[in-house]
Design an enzyme around this catalytic site. Structure first.
Site, PDB file in Angstrom:
ATOM      1  N   GLU A  65      -1.574   6.024 -12.123  1.00 21.22           N
ATOM      2  CA  GLU A  65      -1.875   5.762 -10.710  1.00 21.22           C
ATOM      3  C   GLU A  65      -3.016   4.764 -10.630  1.00 21.22           C
ATOM      4  O   GLU A  65      -4.079   4.976 -11.220  1.00 21.22           O
ATOM      5  CB  GLU A  65      -2.245   7.059  -9.980  1.00 21.22           C
ATOM      6  CG  GLU A  65      -2.526   6.806  -8.495  1.00 21.22           C
ATOM      7  CD  GLU A  65      -2.668   8.074  -7.671  1.00 21.22           C
ATOM      8  OE1 GLU A  65      -2.228   9.157  -8.121  1.00 21.22           O
ATOM      9  OE2 GLU A  65      -3.233   7.983  -6.565  1.00 21.22           O
ATOM     10  N   GLU A  90      -9.695   3.913 -11.089  1.00 22.10           N
ATOM     11  CA  GLU A  90     -10.405   3.868  -9.810  1.00 22.10           C
ATOM     12  C   GLU A  90     -11.812   3.307 -10.030  1.00 22.10           C
ATOM     13  O   GLU A  90     -12.625   3.932 -10.706  1.00 22.10           O
ATOM     14  CB  GLU A  90     -10.469   5.267  -9.183  1.00 22.10           C
ATOM     15  CG  GLU A  90     -11.259   5.338  -7.895  1.00 22.10           C
ATOM     16  CD  GLU A  90     -10.821   4.300  -6.851  1.00 22.10           C
ATOM     17  OE1 GLU A  90      -9.666   4.344  -6.398  1.00 22.10           O
ATOM     18  OE2 GLU A  90     -11.645   3.410  -6.520  1.00 22.10           O
ATOM     19  N   ASP A 140      -5.667  -1.207  -0.732  1.00 19.51           N
ATOM     20  CA  ASP A 140      -6.416  -1.917   0.315  1.00 19.51           C
ATOM     21  C   ASP A 140      -5.496  -2.955   0.955  1.00 19.51           C
ATOM     22  O   ASP A 140      -4.911  -3.787   0.253  1.00 19.51           O
ATOM     23  CB  ASP A 140      -7.648  -2.600  -0.296  1.00 19.51           C
ATOM     24  CG  ASP A 140      -8.631  -1.565  -0.848  1.00 19.51           C
ATOM     25  OD1 ASP A 140      -8.814  -0.512  -0.200  1.00 19.51           O
ATOM     26  OD2 ASP A 140      -9.198  -1.798  -1.925  1.00 19.51           O
ATOM     27  N   LYS A 144      -6.206  -9.673   6.920  1.00 18.70           N
ATOM     28  CA  LYS A 144      -6.413 -11.064   7.370  1.00 18.70           C
ATOM     29  C   LYS A 144      -5.637 -12.033   6.478  1.00 18.70           C
ATOM     30  O   LYS A 144      -5.678 -11.902   5.245  1.00 18.70           O
ATOM     31  CB  LYS A 144      -7.897 -11.423   7.300  1.00 18.70           C
ATOM     32  CG  LYS A 144      -8.728 -10.679   8.321  1.00 18.70           C
ATOM     33  CD  LYS A 144     -10.180 -11.110   8.255  1.00 18.70           C
ATOM     34  CE  LYS A 144     -10.990 -10.268   9.226  1.00 18.70           C
ATOM     35  NZ  LYS A 144     -12.365 -10.116   8.844  1.00 18.70           N
ATOM     36  N   ASP A 176       0.434   2.361   5.016  1.00 15.03           N
ATOM     37  CA  ASP A 176       0.544   2.533   6.463  1.00 15.03           C
ATOM     38  C   ASP A 176       0.434   1.178   7.174  1.00 15.03           C
ATOM     39  O   ASP A 176       0.382   1.134   8.385  1.00 15.03           O
ATOM     40  CB  ASP A 176      -0.568   3.448   6.969  1.00 15.03           C
ATOM     41  CG  ASP A 176      -1.937   2.936   6.573  1.00 15.03           C
ATOM     42  OD1 ASP A 176      -2.088   2.468   5.424  1.00 15.03           O
ATOM     43  OD2 ASP A 176      -2.866   2.977   7.404  1.00 15.03           O
ATOM     44  N   THR A 214      -2.256  11.948   0.601  1.00 11.22           N
ATOM     45  CA  THR A 214      -3.522  11.429   0.068  1.00 11.22           C
ATOM     46  C   THR A 214      -4.509  11.428   1.232  1.00 11.22           C
ATOM     47  O   THR A 214      -4.135  11.561   2.398  1.00 11.22           O
ATOM     48  CB  THR A 214      -3.409   9.990  -0.485  1.00 11.22           C
ATOM     49  OG1 THR A 214      -3.363   9.071   0.610  1.00 11.22           O
ATOM     50  CG2 THR A 214      -2.203   9.790  -1.372  1.00 11.22           C
ATOM     51  N   ARG A 215      -5.760  11.235   0.895  1.00  9.32           N
ATOM     52  CA  ARG A 215      -6.803  11.235   1.922  1.00  9.32           C
ATOM     53  C   ARG A 215      -6.588  10.072   2.900  1.00  9.32           C
ATOM     54  O   ARG A 215      -6.726  10.223   4.106  1.00  9.32           O
ATOM     55  CB  ARG A 215      -8.169  11.116   1.246  1.00  9.32           C
ATOM     56  CG  ARG A 215      -9.309  11.628   2.081  1.00  9.32           C
ATOM     57  CD  ARG A 215     -10.506  11.939   1.207  1.00  9.32           C
ATOM     58  NE  ARG A 215     -10.983  10.773   0.494  1.00  9.32           N
ATOM     59  CZ  ARG A 215     -11.833   9.870   0.991  1.00  9.32           C
ATOM     60  NH1 ARG A 215     -12.299   9.999   2.205  1.00  9.32           N
ATOM     61  NH2 ARG A 215     -12.218   8.844   0.275  1.00  9.32           N
ATOM     62  N   TYR A 216      -6.238   8.900   2.367  1.00  7.03           N
ATOM     63  CA  TYR A 216      -6.015   7.751   3.251  1.00  7.03           C
ATOM     64  C   TYR A 216      -4.788   7.943   4.117  1.00  7.03           C
ATOM     65  O   TYR A 216      -4.758   7.484   5.255  1.00  7.03           O
ATOM     66  CB  TYR A 216      -5.905   6.451   2.432  1.00  7.03           C
ATOM     67  CG  TYR A 216      -7.253   5.814   2.277  1.00  7.03           C
ATOM     68  CD1 TYR A 216      -8.148   6.295   1.328  1.00  7.03           C
ATOM     69  CD2 TYR A 216      -7.676   4.779   3.104  1.00  7.03           C
ATOM     70  CE1 TYR A 216      -9.414   5.762   1.204  1.00  7.03           C
ATOM     71  CE2 TYR A 216      -8.935   4.243   2.978  1.00  7.03           C
ATOM     72  CZ  TYR A 216      -9.797   4.723   2.036  1.00  7.03           C
ATOM     73  OH  TYR A 216     -11.055   4.188   1.922  1.00  7.03           O
ATOM     74  N   GLU A 217      -3.796   8.596   3.581  1.00  5.62           N
ATOM     75  CA  GLU A 217      -2.615   8.837   4.412  1.00  5.62           C
ATOM     76  C   GLU A 217      -2.980   9.735   5.591  1.00  5.62           C
ATOM     77  O   GLU A 217      -2.577   9.469   6.736  1.00  5.62           O
ATOM     78  CB  GLU A 217      -1.503   9.493   3.600  1.00  5.62           C
ATOM     79  CG  GLU A 217      -0.322   9.824   4.497  1.00  5.62           C
ATOM     80  CD  GLU A 217       0.871  10.321   3.723  1.00  5.62           C
ATOM     81  OE1 GLU A 217       1.777   9.519   3.480  1.00  5.62           O
ATOM     82  OE2 GLU A 217       0.887  11.510   3.359  1.00  5.62           O
TER      83      GLU A 217
HETATM   84  C1  LIG Z   1      -7.446   2.446   0.627  1.00  6.46           C
HETATM   85  S1  LIG Z   1      -7.982   3.241  -0.825  1.00  6.46           S
HETATM   86  C2  LIG Z   1      -6.701   4.431  -1.127  1.00  6.46           C
HETATM   87  C3  LIG Z   1      -7.128   5.525  -2.056  1.00  6.46           C
HETATM   88  C4  LIG Z   1      -6.049   6.570  -2.389  1.00  6.46           C
HETATM   89  N1  LIG Z   1      -4.931   5.975  -3.085  1.00  6.46           N
HETATM   90  C5  LIG Z   1      -5.593   7.276  -1.149  1.00  6.46           C
HETATM   91  O1  LIG Z   1      -4.438   7.050  -0.726  1.00  6.46           O
HETATM   92  O2  LIG Z   1      -6.364   8.086  -0.582  1.00  6.46           O
HETATM   93  C6  LIG Z   1      -7.644   2.022  -2.065  1.00  6.46           C
HETATM   94  C7  LIG Z   1      -8.292   2.342  -3.388  1.00  6.46           C
HETATM   95  O3  LIG Z   1      -7.886   1.388  -4.359  1.00  6.46           O
HETATM   96  C8  LIG Z   1      -8.987   1.101  -5.196  1.00  6.46           C
HETATM   97  N2  LIG Z   1      -8.736  -0.228  -5.778  1.00  6.46           N
HETATM   98  C9  LIG Z   1      -8.773  -1.421  -5.162  1.00  6.46           C
HETATM   99  N3  LIG Z   1      -8.469  -2.421  -6.008  1.00  6.46           N
HETATM  100  C10 LIG Z   1      -8.231  -1.838  -7.213  1.00  6.46           C
HETATM  101  C11 LIG Z   1      -7.885  -2.355  -8.498  1.00  6.46           C
HETATM  102  N4  LIG Z   1      -7.748  -3.673  -8.698  1.00  6.46           N
HETATM  103  N5  LIG Z   1      -7.715  -1.468  -9.512  1.00  6.46           N
HETATM  104  C12 LIG Z   1      -7.875  -0.130  -9.292  1.00  6.46           C
HETATM  105  N6  LIG Z   1      -8.201   0.401  -8.095  1.00  6.46           N
HETATM  106  C13 LIG Z   1      -8.376  -0.434  -7.078  1.00  6.46           C
HETATM  107  C14 LIG Z   1     -10.186   1.156  -4.269  1.00  6.46           C
HETATM  108  O4  LIG Z   1     -11.403   1.401  -4.957  1.00  6.46           O
HETATM  109  C15 LIG Z   1      -9.821   2.303  -3.336  1.00  6.46           C
HETATM  110  O5  LIG Z   1     -10.315   3.539  -3.790  1.00  6.46           O
END
Ligand SMILES: C[S@@+](CC[C@H](N)C(=O)[O-])C[C@H]1O[C@@H](n2cnc3c(N)ncnc32)[C@H](O)[C@@H]1O
Length: 235
Positions: A65, A90, A140, A144, A176, A214-217
């Protein structure tokens, strides 16, 4: 984390998010100091010929993941699949600390290995056809236009994911952000190594079986956005 282990020298601009949030409570700080080094993958050493050799428990296959946030999905999926070894990446310190606390509580350390940085150098380290599944959940969105190039999904990273998935293995994606979902689907459909498995609208409107959320979901749903789920199979 050492410079040689995190891949930062090779790909300094690949991770655009933040690495640190609020100060860690003492228990989490000691897990970062003591448990993370025991579970961390050392990219400076070659990958084992059989990836199952990374784990101290016997595993039948290995799933990964990328960007697991606080690790809710990683932990729930590891618990639900006791014959699978998990690799999680992460960069965000507070997310990593939270996941370590859950790994410690549930005694999952024999079947989980971690990378506290950008997933890309980790993908490049993995042997060909070594993974049975790759999850990218709520990456993420970079809404933009000028930031679209920062999105994790692109031809280069799909090539990387295709190389490490064995034939028949799955790339599972959730988001989303409608634009990122369309973007990912377009990249998958254009990639010769992947096929989209959906046959009805329920296949992308509903999560796959066993989806723990997930938390973001949860945040997205609270804020009125609609998730979509994509499963792409490695040909
Ligand atoms: C919007 S959060 C979603 C977290 C989790 N998957 C959730 O659904 O709750 C995106 C996560 O991706 C991580 N992330 C961003 N770019 C990454 C990369 N190149 N490699 C690993 N993780 C990355 C960020 O640190 C962040 O915790």
């Amino acid at each position: 984390m050492s410079g040689s282990n995190d891949g930062s020298a090779e790909r300094a601009a690949a991770f655009y998010g933040r690495r640190k949030g609020k100060a860690l409570r003492p228990g989490h700080a000691s897990l970062m100091d003591d448990l993370l080094p025991r579970l961390a993958i050392v990219l400076a050493s070659p990958a084992p010929a059989r990836l199952s050799g990374l784990f101290s428990a016997p595993v039948d296959e290995v799933w990964m993941e990328s960007g697991f946030g606080g690790g809710e999905h990683l932990i729930a999926t590891a618990e639900a699949n006791p014959s699978v070894g998990f690799i999680g990446a992460e960069p965000f310190v507070n997310g990593m600390a939270k996941a370590l606390a859950a790994i410690d509580d549930r005694d999952l350390g024999e079947r989980i290995r971690l990378h506290h940085f950008d997933s890309v150098p980790l993908l490049d380290w993995l042997p060909d056809a070594s993974l049975g599944r790759f999850y990218l959940l709520y990456p993420d969105p970079w809404p933009k236009t000028r930031h679209w190039k920062r999105r994790f999904v692109g031809r280069d990273n799909l090539d990387r994911i295709a190389r490490v998935l064995r034939p028949g293995a799955e790339f599972r994606f959730a988001s989303d952000w409608a634009h990122y979902v369309d973007w990912t689907l377009r990249h998958i459909l254009a990639h010769p190594a992947f096929e989209w498995t959906a046959t009805t609208s329920a296949d992308w409107k509903e999560p796959w079986a066993g989806w723990p959320g997930t938390r973001y979901e949860a945040k997205a749903i609270r804020e009125g956005r609609t998730p979509a789920y994509i499963i792409a199979r490695r040909r």
